[in-house]
Design a protein around this motif. Structure first.
Motif, PDB file in Angstrom:
ATOM      1  N   ALA A  24     117.038  41.474  71.684  1.00 42.93           N
ATOM      2  CA  ALA A  24     116.582  40.120  71.380  1.00 42.93           C
ATOM      3  C   ALA A  24     117.471  39.083  72.049  1.00 42.93           C
ATOM      4  CB  ALA A  24     116.574  39.901  69.876  1.00 42.93           C
ATOM      5  N   LEU A  25     118.778  39.308  71.985  1.00 44.56           N
ATOM      6  CA  LEU A  25     119.718  38.320  72.525  1.00 44.56           C
ATOM      7  C   LEU A  25     119.544  38.134  74.022  1.00 44.56           C
ATOM      8  CD1 LEU A  25     122.901  39.304  70.546  1.00 44.56           C
ATOM      9  CD2 LEU A  25     121.704  37.132  70.434  1.00 44.56           C
ATOM     10  N   ASN A  26     119.254  39.238  74.692  1.00 40.99           N
ATOM     11  CA  ASN A  26     119.052  39.132  76.129  1.00 40.99           C
ATOM     12  C   ASN A  26     117.965  38.134  76.458  1.00 40.99           C
ATOM     13  OD1 ASN A  26     120.650  40.410  77.994  1.00 40.99           O
ATOM     14  ND2 ASN A  26     119.923  42.425  77.382  1.00 40.99           N
ATOM     15  N   GLN A  27     117.022  38.017  75.541  1.00 41.71           N
ATOM     16  CA  GLN A  27     115.902  37.129  75.842  1.00 41.71           C
ATOM     17  C   GLN A  27     116.160  35.678  75.456  1.00 41.71           C
ATOM     18  OE1 GLN A  27     113.420  40.238  74.115  1.00 41.71           O
ATOM     19  NE2 GLN A  27     111.752  39.242  75.199  1.00 41.71           N
ATOM     20  N   THR A  28     117.170  35.470  74.603  1.00 39.06           N
ATOM     21  CA  THR A  28     117.434  34.110  74.143  1.00 39.06           C
ATOM     22  C   THR A  28     117.505  33.127  75.283  1.00 39.06           C
ATOM     23  OG1 THR A  28     119.153  35.208  72.892  1.00 39.06           O
ATOM     24  CG2 THR A  28     118.825  32.852  72.503  1.00 39.06           C
ATOM     25  N   TRP A  29     118.278  33.474  76.273  1.00 32.46           N
ATOM     26  CA  TRP A  29     118.532  32.509  77.336  1.00 32.46           C
ATOM     27  C   TRP A  29     117.556  32.660  78.478  1.00 32.46           C
ATOM     28  CZ3 TRP A  29     121.654  28.657  76.168  1.00 32.46           C
ATOM     29  CH2 TRP A  29     122.608  28.868  75.173  1.00 32.46           C
ATOM     30  N   THR A  30     116.807  33.768  78.473  1.00 38.70           N
ATOM     31  CA  THR A  30     115.903  33.983  79.598  1.00 38.70           C
ATOM     32  C   THR A  30     114.937  32.828  79.760  1.00 38.70           C
ATOM     33  OG1 THR A  30     116.025  36.302  79.025  1.00 38.70           O
ATOM     34  CG2 THR A  30     114.418  35.671  80.667  1.00 38.70           C
ATOM     35  N   ARG A  31     114.438  32.332  78.646  1.00 40.80           N
ATOM     36  CA  ARG A  31     113.460  31.251  78.775  1.00 40.80           C
ATOM     37  C   ARG A  31     114.084  29.993  79.318  1.00 40.80           C
ATOM     38  NH1 ARG A  31     113.359  31.096  72.734  1.00 40.80           N
ATOM     39  NH2 ARG A  31     111.650  32.538  72.930  1.00 40.80           N
ATOM     40  N   GLU A  32     115.388  29.854  79.194  1.00 40.64           N
ATOM     41  CA  GLU A  32     116.049  28.680  79.778  1.00 40.64           C
ATOM     42  C   GLU A  32     116.210  28.853  81.283  1.00 40.64           C
ATOM     43  OE1 GLU A  32     116.835  26.178  77.689  1.00 40.64           O
ATOM     44  OE2 GLU A  32     116.199  27.370  75.972  1.00 40.64           O
ATOM     45  N   LEU A  33     116.137  30.094  81.730  1.00 38.91           N
ATOM     46  CA  LEU A  33     116.334  30.327  83.164  1.00 38.91           C
ATOM     47  C   LEU A  33     115.077  30.065  83.960  1.00 38.91           C
ATOM     48  CD1 LEU A  33     118.524  33.479  83.707  1.00 38.91           C
ATOM     49  CD2 LEU A  33     119.042  31.095  84.149  1.00 38.91           C
ATOM     50  N   ARG A  34     113.925  30.330  83.364  1.00 43.39           N
ATOM     51  CA  ARG A  34     112.687  30.161  84.131  1.00 43.39           C
ATOM     52  C   ARG A  34     112.516  28.706  84.516  1.00 43.39           C
ATOM     53  NH1 ARG A  34     108.227  32.693  80.758  1.00 43.39           N
ATOM     54  NH2 ARG A  34     106.816  31.639  82.185  1.00 43.39           N
ATOM     55  N   HIS A  35     112.071  28.488  85.729  1.00 44.96           N
ATOM     56  CA  HIS A  35     111.898  27.136  86.254  1.00 44.96           C
ATOM     57  C   HIS A  35     113.177  26.320  86.125  1.00 44.96           C
ATOM     58  CE1 HIS A  35     107.777  28.092  86.653  1.00 44.96           C
ATOM     59  NE2 HIS A  35     107.609  28.263  85.363  1.00 44.96           N
ATOM     60  N   GLN A  36     114.308  27.017  86.097  1.00 48.58           N
ATOM     61  CA  GLN A  36     115.595  26.321  86.083  1.00 48.58           C
ATOM     62  C   GLN A  36     115.744  25.280  84.988  1.00 48.58           C
ATOM     63  OE1 GLN A  36     116.342  24.818  90.040  1.00 48.58           O
ATOM     64  NE2 GLN A  36     115.777  26.743  90.974  1.00 48.58           N
ATOM     65  N   VAL A  37     115.167  25.562  83.827  1.00 48.78           N
ATOM     66  CA  VAL A  37     115.347  24.615  82.728  1.00 48.78           C
ATOM     67  C   VAL A  37     116.833  24.477  82.413  1.00 48.78           C
ATOM     68  CG1 VAL A  37     114.605  23.967  80.440  1.00 48.78           C
ATOM     69  CG2 VAL A  37     113.216  25.489  81.769  1.00 48.78           C
ATOM     70  N   LEU A  38     117.556  25.550  82.656  1.00 51.64           N
ATOM     71  CA  LEU A  38     118.982  25.516  82.355  1.00 51.64           C
ATOM     72  C   LEU A  38     119.673  24.367  83.095  1.00 51.64           C
ATOM     73  CD1 LEU A  38     120.982  27.234  80.700  1.00 51.64           C
ATOM     74  CD2 LEU A  38     121.759  28.121  82.863  1.00 51.64           C
ATOM     75  N   ASP A  39     119.241  24.118  84.321  1.00 50.53           N
ATOM     76  CA  ASP A  39     119.827  22.996  85.060  1.00 50.53           C
ATOM     77  C   ASP A  39     119.593  21.693  84.306  1.00 50.53           C
ATOM     78  OD1 ASP A  39     120.914  24.462  87.041  1.00 50.53           O
ATOM     79  OD2 ASP A  39     119.316  24.125  88.491  1.00 50.53           O
ATOM     80  N   ALA A  40     118.398  21.577  83.723  1.00 50.83           N
ATOM     81  CA  ALA A  40     118.119  20.375  82.936  1.00 50.83           C
ATOM     82  C   ALA A  40     119.060  20.308  81.737  1.00 50.83           C
ATOM     83  CB  ALA A  40     116.664  20.378  82.472  1.00 50.83           C
ATOM     84  N   GLN A  41     119.295  21.442  81.099  1.00 50.60           N
ATOM     85  CA  GLN A  41     120.227  21.455  79.963  1.00 50.60           C
ATOM     86  C   GLN A  41     121.623  21.046  80.405  1.00 50.60           C
ATOM     87  OE1 GLN A  41     119.166  21.724  77.077  1.00 50.60           O
ATOM     88  NE2 GLN A  41     117.620  23.312  76.810  1.00 50.60           N
ATOM     89  N   ARG A  42     122.023  21.546  81.560  1.00 49.67           N
ATOM     90  CA  ARG A  42     123.363  21.213  82.033  1.00 49.67           C
ATOM     91  C   ARG A  42     123.495  19.733  82.341  1.00 49.67           C
ATOM     92  NH1 ARG A  42     124.456  24.851  86.975  1.00 49.67           N
ATOM     93  NH2 ARG A  42     126.489  23.879  86.894  1.00 49.67           N
ATOM     94  N   MET A  43     122.375  19.110  82.740  1.00 50.95           N
ATOM     95  CA  MET A  43     122.451  17.702  83.113  1.00 50.95           C
ATOM     96  C   MET A  43     122.255  16.761  81.931  1.00 50.95           C
ATOM     97  SD  MET A  43     120.648  17.416  86.784  1.00 50.95           S
ATOM     98  CE  MET A  43     121.134  15.695  86.788  1.00 50.95           C
ATOM     99  N   ALA A  44     121.772  17.287  80.810  1.00 50.64           N
ATOM    100  CA  ALA A  44     121.495  16.411  79.673  1.00 50.64           C
ATOM    101  C   ALA A  44     122.798  15.896  79.066  1.00 50.64           C
ATOM    102  CB  ALA A  44     120.699  17.175  78.623  1.00 50.64           C
ATOM    103  N   PRO A  45     122.791  14.657  78.583  1.00 49.93           N
ATOM    104  CA  PRO A  45     124.015  14.085  78.023  1.00 49.93           C
ATOM    105  C   PRO A  45     124.359  14.605  76.629  1.00 49.93           C
ATOM    106  CG  PRO A  45     122.241  12.498  77.944  1.00 49.93           C
ATOM    107  CD  PRO A  45     121.711  13.676  78.676  1.00 49.93           C
ATOM    108  N   SER A  46     123.440  15.295  75.984  1.00 46.47           N
ATOM    109  CA  SER A  46     123.728  15.784  74.634  1.00 46.47           C
ATOM    110  C   SER A  46     124.789  16.879  74.686  1.00 46.47           C
ATOM    111  CB  SER A  46     122.448  16.325  74.006  1.00 46.47           C
ATOM    112  OG  SER A  46     121.938  17.374  74.805  1.00 46.47           O
ATOM    113  N   PRO A  47     125.584  17.039  73.613  1.00 49.48           N
ATOM    114  CA  PRO A  47     126.695  17.988  73.655  1.00 49.48           C
ATOM    115  C   PRO A  47     126.224  19.428  73.803  1.00 49.48           C
ATOM    116  CG  PRO A  47     126.419  17.094  71.458  1.00 49.48           C
ATOM    117  CD  PRO A  47     125.539  16.300  72.350  1.00 49.48           C
ATOM    118  N   ALA A  48     126.944  20.165  74.636  1.00 48.09           N
ATOM    119  CA  ALA A  48     126.546  21.541  74.920  1.00 48.09           C
ATOM    120  C   ALA A  48     126.632  22.416  73.680  1.00 48.09           C
ATOM    121  CB  ALA A  48     127.427  22.113  76.029  1.00 48.09           C
ATOM    122  N   SER A  49     127.616  22.132  72.836  1.00 45.54           N
ATOM    123  CA  SER A  49     127.802  23.001  71.680  1.00 45.54           C
ATOM    124  C   SER A  49     126.593  22.941  70.747  1.00 45.54           C
ATOM    125  CB  SER A  49     129.066  22.631  70.930  1.00 45.54           C
ATOM    126  OG  SER A  49     128.977  21.321  70.457  1.00 45.54           O
ATOM    127  N   ALA A  50     125.876  21.820  70.755  1.00 43.83           N
ATOM    128  CA  ALA A  50     124.674  21.722  69.931  1.00 43.83           C
ATOM    129  C   ALA A  50     123.650  22.755  70.383  1.00 43.83           C
ATOM    130  CB  ALA A  50     124.082  20.320  70.017  1.00 43.83           C
TER     131      ALA A  50
END
Ligand code: HEM
Ligand SMILES: Nc1ncnc2c1ncn2[C@@H]1O[C@H](COP(=O)(O)OP(=O)(O)OP(=O)(O)O)[C@@H](O)[C@H]1O
Ligand SMILES: Nc1ncnc2c1ncn2[C@@H]1O[C@H](COP(=O)(O)OP(=O)(O)OP(=O)(O)O)[C@@H](O)[C@H]1O
Ligand SMILES: [Mg+2]
Ligand SMILES: [Mg+2]
Lengths: 224, 232, 238, 224, 232
Positions: A69-95
């Motif tokens: 299950a854990l392997n999939q947690t972040w997978t959806r953030e990787l598709r279409h590089q959503v993760l880049d959007a997360q990295r650029m967002a001003p909200s705190p990463a720890s949230a």
């Protein structure tokens, strides 16, 4: 307050995604069911020792279910590089991290709620020790698995062989937690020893590692 | 290199290089991009346009050189005012366009840094010409619809600095025109726009400067042929 | 590098030779175990070394995390040290495990037992293998940061592992010696221990310095060749 | 001949991809070591009964390890829709399947080669029955796991929760094979009964399911 | 609907519809595409262009209606002579362009159906203007380079029927021109080409017919303004 709202936004998003593809949770449930059945094939539950090994079986099954299950947690953030959007967002990463931990905690707990009774039925278990303590051991153990699992899944996110790497770094670090889970469960089931020490240790492990992960997550996410 | 009159600069690059192994995707790029102008970046495939934008967005770090954004040379401090559209959509396939936007809005709102409020999701979808009532998840959009939804996400936070990597690719002509009108408005509101494209004729109407890249370098940065009215 | 070798190699070889002489010829034969006990003179020092270098790795990783933005040059050096000490930990850990297992087989009749010391030692080995694997699995700029983070986790985890292992399976009788380290050691065995300890220490430190320099050189040549490639491509452009 | 060349082309490609991220093998080896260690934490190998349960433990460990590996087999075909290219290629689909089975068989065998000795060391095993029969049981069992695993991984490929679905389908179908593996291994280790029947059953299972999968794969791949 | 002279048809669609849930991506499309011609398919985002091409490629099946390709109505029989370029690259990120092509070649060569040999990987890379010696894996290509490598893979098998979904998107002008020359040669060799694009002015020189789609239907299929010499 803002922080809580942001955590909630992340969590709500994850829950909605999960809800939309409901079968993830169905799948996990069925998975755990199968594991129980399978294990009772491989290890004859009528054996006298079954009470002694059932603590181990329960947690090993949960460990493997959560890795999947854990392997999939972040997978959806990787598709279409959503993760880049997360990295650029001003909200705190720890949230972001906290919300993922919460979501995973919910999922794995749900598995347990089904797995527990099944286990009891198949293995004919009756706690000889204080059964209610399991209500402490299960959440604490799950949290231990999930906190580190989520963190290391994020850590191995942008590496080659992502799925391979997660168990490789998660398992060694989780050994004390796993030990504490298995030992306290066995202690409760057999009633032969006192689980108190192990439970306190689990609690300590949770606190230490949750703090550590929250502190270091920003670093992980920001790494190029 | 550039002949920009010294307003405050949105982006200042000083001898910035980006190496992948021994291959230099950017080679000692020195340039300044002024606040409130629209720069159209042209260049061959592999010239380094996307690399430049990702670097300015803070997603990759220069191997050498200094890159300062909106006056701050430290990475990450200006996140709330940078909007970046990449080749990928940066959207969740399973959510509808509205849901994607609402979620994204949460991450940008209530932020002590930015006092300006965000656009409403409905407004911004209308701006890019998407129907806000569309309840299809983004994963089932056609290529061009997805591109427009992606742009909507970027615009919503009302960023000061817009980095758009080929915003018009896969987008039909009518929608491109619509998007151009939006960009023209943003330029009028003194937002800085950096935009790459392989269809210069499309972007020309809003271009203040044309920036040409070749093999990892900016080979020219010149005022556009027809700078509309406003002094460069 | 040459200098390190010139100074370190003779010293460590001399110390090790002396240690070998002491261990094999001077130290008395152990009463119950016989000559096989002489493995001890190699087992113990490497085990001690394996417990030493993780601290170096942890400290270096902390320095890296603290200075990676403000002082990249120092951070690079710290990372090289972290890598060198991690590899050294793994080497000594492996030697400790191997000599221990070789010893256990004739003495206890088994290769392995889940005794607290053995288990926690194995955990240390596992954690450092995963550390080095992580370093190999990641590419580009993120390797160092991710590895440093994992190192922090390892440092915090190891004491917890040790504690939990101590509490684990205490019920079961285990075929291990009861006393603490060096409990029943005959005074005549001490010289061999000390010589070997010193020898392996110098040897280990020398290897770490060598590895550190090698890594620094690699970082340096990488940077240098990158710059050169950059300059070269700038030349052809003109 | 053409068929063999095509299988080889697929296989060479997979091996090359694997080789390019060389550490995959290292990862696998380390993973199997971890599994053994974890299992011996969970199930006390010093117990008297350990010889009786070790057959089960070995195969359950292998099963989990292979599910982790199998999940990844097809993932690389999904990125950038390479799978569509495979579906459109005129070469026979079964060749693609066969090559994947071979590749997976190689990988899981490699795990075993490490896992076996480790198991013997940590669990202090010595076969009381005919130890050499393990050389028959292991490949046959692995093939059984891998054939079905690869097939069902392909089957669940384009369903949403790919990774979850695999174990769900794989486990029930694999139960006879698993039973045969566990029983024959236990028979060999304890020397209490004759593993012959179980081994023959494993062989039969392999033949039947390999044929079935080869025949049906085209249908699976072509499904919209 | 079409006024094509009755040569053999590369593609014949008869009342073909494609439903996703209750949404019709294609609505009773009836059309014929003649062998040896080049069709340029235009239309808004979401008009159904990609759906049409995927359907002809055999990757999705029509909900209703009949679609026959190169004279065969059965799916999969004509695989060796269809080449399809999609929005995605269909290449392995970890292999170089050459390795990708060599692998792909193996799957198409030695095939009892096709007697024509394939292009050499070097040749076909030269055709799309990529350097064959480039030892970078495709995953590290720029967007435009990847698009060109993808086209190379499609061309290599010398297909009779080429389905190209926005081949020029993200490709720079020089390379587009290069690709157009290749397509023109293919057309001269009587290959059938179906090509979607949002840059009609680019594709016009090689277009025999312009096909316009709107909301899942082909609303017009007309000879191009300047059919170059050859009779339609
Ligand atoms: C933290 C790591 C370790 C340290 C510091 C360590 C240290 C020592 C010391 C000081 C002794 C001598 C004890 C005495 O004579 O009373 C010893 C004995 C021994 N060690 Fe280790 N050791 C370590 C790990 C291991 C491991 C991993 C093994 C592997 C199986 C091992 C196997 C043995 C054996 C077989 C003996 C002889 C026991 C006997 O006299 O019955 N040790 N070790
Ligand atoms: N991660 C990477 N590793 C190695 N090389 C890379 C990487 N990313 C980009 N490159 C190389 O850097 C060069 C510039 O790439 P970039 O994506 O910036 O080009 P571009 O100007 O955006 O081209 P396009 O118009 O095709 O999008 C290309 O040659 C590309 O192969
Ligand atoms: N799997 C699917 N499920 C539901 N709807 C879909 C699916 N695939 C496509 N559609 C819908 O079908 C319509 C046509 O999509 P298609 O991709 O064919 O458009 P297109 O003409 O290629 O557009 P573009 O120029 O933007 O690429 C769109 O409205 C799209 O949302
Ligand atoms: Mg680009
Ligand atoms: Mg399309």
């Amino acid at each position: 307050m803002t922080y809580v709202r942001i955590v909630w936004a992340h969590l709500a998003k994850d829950l909605r995604l999960e809800w939309r593809s409901k079968d993830a949770i169905n799948g996990m449930l069925f998975f755990s069911l199968l594991v129980v059945v399978l294990f009772s094939f491989a290890f004859d539950p009528t054996m006298a020792v079954s009470r002694q090994i059932s603590g181990g079986i329960l947690w090993v099954a949960l460990l493997f279910a959560s890795v999947t299950a854990l392997n999939q947690t972040w997978t959806r953030e990787l598709r279409h590089q959503v993760l880049d959007a997360q990295r650029m967002a001003p909200s705190p990463a720890s949230a972001l991290f906290l919300s993922k931990v919460l979501a995973n905690f919910l999922f794995v707990s749900m598995i347990q709620i089904v797995l527990g009774p099944l286990f009891i039925v198949f293995y004919n278990l009756r706690a000889i020790g204080q059964g209610w303590l399991m209500l402490l051991v299960l959440p604490l153990g799950t949290l231990a698995l999930v906190v580190n699992g989520t963190f290391f899944a994020a850590l191995s996110l942008r590496t080659r062989n992502r799925e391979m790497l997660l168990p490789l770094i998660l398992f060694p670090v989780s050994v004390p937690a796993l030990l504490a889970m298995v030992q306290s469960t066995t202690a409760i089931l057999t009633g032969e020893s006192d689980p108190g020490l192990w439970i306190r240790m689990l609690g300590g492990y949770d606190v230490i590692f949750l703090t550590l992960c929250l502190l270091l997550f920003e670093t992980i996410l920001g790494a190029e | 290199m550039s002949s920009v009159v010294n307003t405050t600069h949105a982006v200042q690059l000083h001898e910035v290089s980006k190496l992948y192994g021994s291959f230099a995707a950017l080679r000692k790029v020195t340039a300044e991009f002024a606040v409130g102008k629209c720069y159209v970046i042209l260049g061959q495939n592999g010239a380094g346009k996307s690399t430049l934008l990702r670097l300015i967005a803070g997603l990759i770090r220069p191997s050498f050189g200094i890159c300062s954004i909106l006056g701050s040379a430290e990475a990450g401090t200006m996140r709330h005012s940078i909007g970046y559209l990449s080749h990928a959509s940066m959207l969740y396939d399973e959510l509808t366009a509205m849901e994607n936007l609402r979620y994204s809005a949460r991450l940008y709102e209530d932020n002590s840094h930015s006092t300006t409020s965000l656009w409403q999701p409905e407004q911004v979808l209308a701006m890019v010409g998407l129907d806000a009532r569309l309840d299809r998840p983004v994963g089932k959009f056609s290529q061009g619809m997805r591109q427009r939804a992606a742009l909507a996400r970027v615009l919503m936070a009302k960023p000061e600095l817009l980095l758009l990597d080929e915003p018009f690719s896969n987008v039909d002509l009518a929608s491109s025109a619509q998007m151009l009108r939006v960009l023209a408005e943003l330029r009028a509101a003194r937002k800085t726009i950096l935009l790459t494209t392989h269809q210069p004729e499309l972007a020309r109407p809003i271009a203040d400067f044309i920036c040409t890249m070749h093999e990892g370098q900016i080979v020219s940065l010149e005022p556009a042929q027809s700078p509309e009215g406003r002094s460069a | 590098m040459k200098k390190t070798l010139l100074i370190g190699l003779p010293i460590s070889l001399a110390l090790l030779a002396m240690g070998f002489y002491q261990a094999m010829y001077v130290a008395p034969t152990e009463a119950t175990m016989g000559n096989i006990q002489r493995i001890f003179y190699y087992h113990f020092p490497s085990a001690i070394m394996a417990l030493l270098f993780p601290y170096v790795n942890f400290a270096a990783s902390l320095v890296f995390l603290a200075t990676r933005r403000s002082n990249p040059l120092r951070a690079q050096a710290a990372d090289a040290l972290a890598l060198a000490s991690a590899e050294m930990t793994l080497i000594f850990c492996s030697i400790g495990l191997a000599t221990g297992m070789l010893w256990a087989r004739p003495v206890w009749g088994i290769w392995w037992t889940w005794d607290e010391r053995l288990t926690s030692f194995l955990m240390l080995w596992l954690i450092y293998v995963s550390y080095l694997l992580l370093r190999r699995f990641t590419a580009g700029g993120q390797t160092q940061t991710l590895a440093a983070v994992l190192s922090v986790f390892a440092a915090i985890d190891v004491p917890i592992v040790y504690m939990s292992i101590r509490w684990w399976r205490t019920q079961h009788p285990s075929p291990v010696i009861g006393g603490g380290p060096n409990s029943g050691l005959d005074p005549s065995m001490w010289p061999a221990v000390w010589w070997n300890l010193a020898g392996w220490f110098v040897w280990g430190v020398m290897l770490v310095i060598l590895r550190y320099k090698l890594e620094r050189k690699r970082q340096w040549t990488e940077q240098e060749s990158a710059l050169q490639a950059l300059e070269a491509s700038l030349e052809t452009a003109r």
